[in-house]
Scaffold this motif. Structure first.
Motif, mmCIF file in Angstrom:
data_model
loop_
_atom_site.group_PDB
_atom_site.id
_atom_site.type_symbol
_atom_site.label_atom_id
_atom_site.label_comp_id
_atom_site.label_asym_id
_atom_site.label_seq_id
_atom_site.Cartn_x
_atom_site.Cartn_y
_atom_site.Cartn_z
ATOM 1 N N ALA A 170 -1.853 0.247 11.407
ATOM 2 C CA ALA A 170 -0.863 0.593 10.398
ATOM 3 C C ALA A 170 0.487 1.182 11.082
ATOM 4 O O ALA A 170 1.489 0.858 10.390
ATOM 5 C CB ALA A 170 -1.806 1.768 9.464
ATOM 6 N N ILE A 205 0.513 0.271 5.274
ATOM 7 C CA ILE A 205 -0.745 0.880 4.810
ATOM 8 C C ILE A 205 -1.974 0.317 4.624
ATOM 9 O O ILE A 205 -1.807 -0.862 3.564
ATOM 10 C CB ILE A 205 -0.417 1.895 3.626
ATOM 11 N N LEU A 247 -5.799 6.464 0.571
ATOM 12 C CA LEU A 247 -5.167 5.282 0.889
ATOM 13 C C LEU A 247 -4.857 4.391 -0.613
ATOM 14 O O LEU A 247 -3.665 3.794 -0.665
ATOM 15 C CB LEU A 247 -5.958 4.235 1.637
ATOM 16 N N ARG A 280 -2.056 5.933 -2.400
ATOM 17 C CA ARG A 280 -0.592 5.667 -1.587
ATOM 18 C C ARG A 280 -0.138 4.173 -1.981
ATOM 19 O O ARG A 280 1.247 4.042 -1.878
ATOM 20 C CB ARG A 280 -0.846 5.866 -0.074
#
Length: 140
Positions: free
Chosen positions: A106, A112, A135, A138
């Protein structure tokens, strides 16, 4: 003087540490039991000869046999122990390696990751699930 700091805990991750302690305990006890059994078998075969010997004479005469009877169970236990502990530590190190690889990727690609996947019997499931929730937040 306190031996342990109030904030420090001996057991940080119960699942991992209890399993490791259990396997180490079983390993040590099984080696001891097999050694005791091997020595019992060895002595029972020599009982008729040993009855008139002193302990010093017995050790002097049969020291090589005693070592062989003790090295065989220990050697076998070490081979089995390496196999068992290799499987156990791969359940610990595997998830950490996977997380490191995904995070390193990443950083390099500036993307991401969507999810970190684990094998069925890996440790740190709760921690990785928490990271996966972060994650997913995000990404949205």
């Amino acid at each position: 003087m306190k031996i342990f700091n109030q904030r420090r805990r001996l057991i940080v991750n119960r699942e991992v540490q209890y399993d490791v302690l259990m396997y180490v305990g079983i390993f040590v006890m099984s080696i001891f039991a097999v050694q005791a059994l091997a020595m019992y078998i060895f002595l029972s075969r020599l009982e008729h000869v040993v009855s008139h010997m002193t302990a010093l004479e017995f050790v002097a005469k049969y020291k090589v046999s005693i070592l062989i009877y003790q090295l065989i169970p220990v050697g076998f236990g070490m081979v089995v122990g390496v196999y068992v502990f290799n499987k156990l530590t791969s359940r610990i190190v595997g998830p950490l390696y996977n997380v490191k690889r995904i995070l390193h990727n990443a950083v390099e690609t500036q993307q991401i990751p969507q999810e970190i996947k684990l094998r069925e019997h890996d440790y740190f499931r709760e921690e990785i699930n928490d990271i996966n929730v972060i994650l997913k937040r995000r990404i949205k």
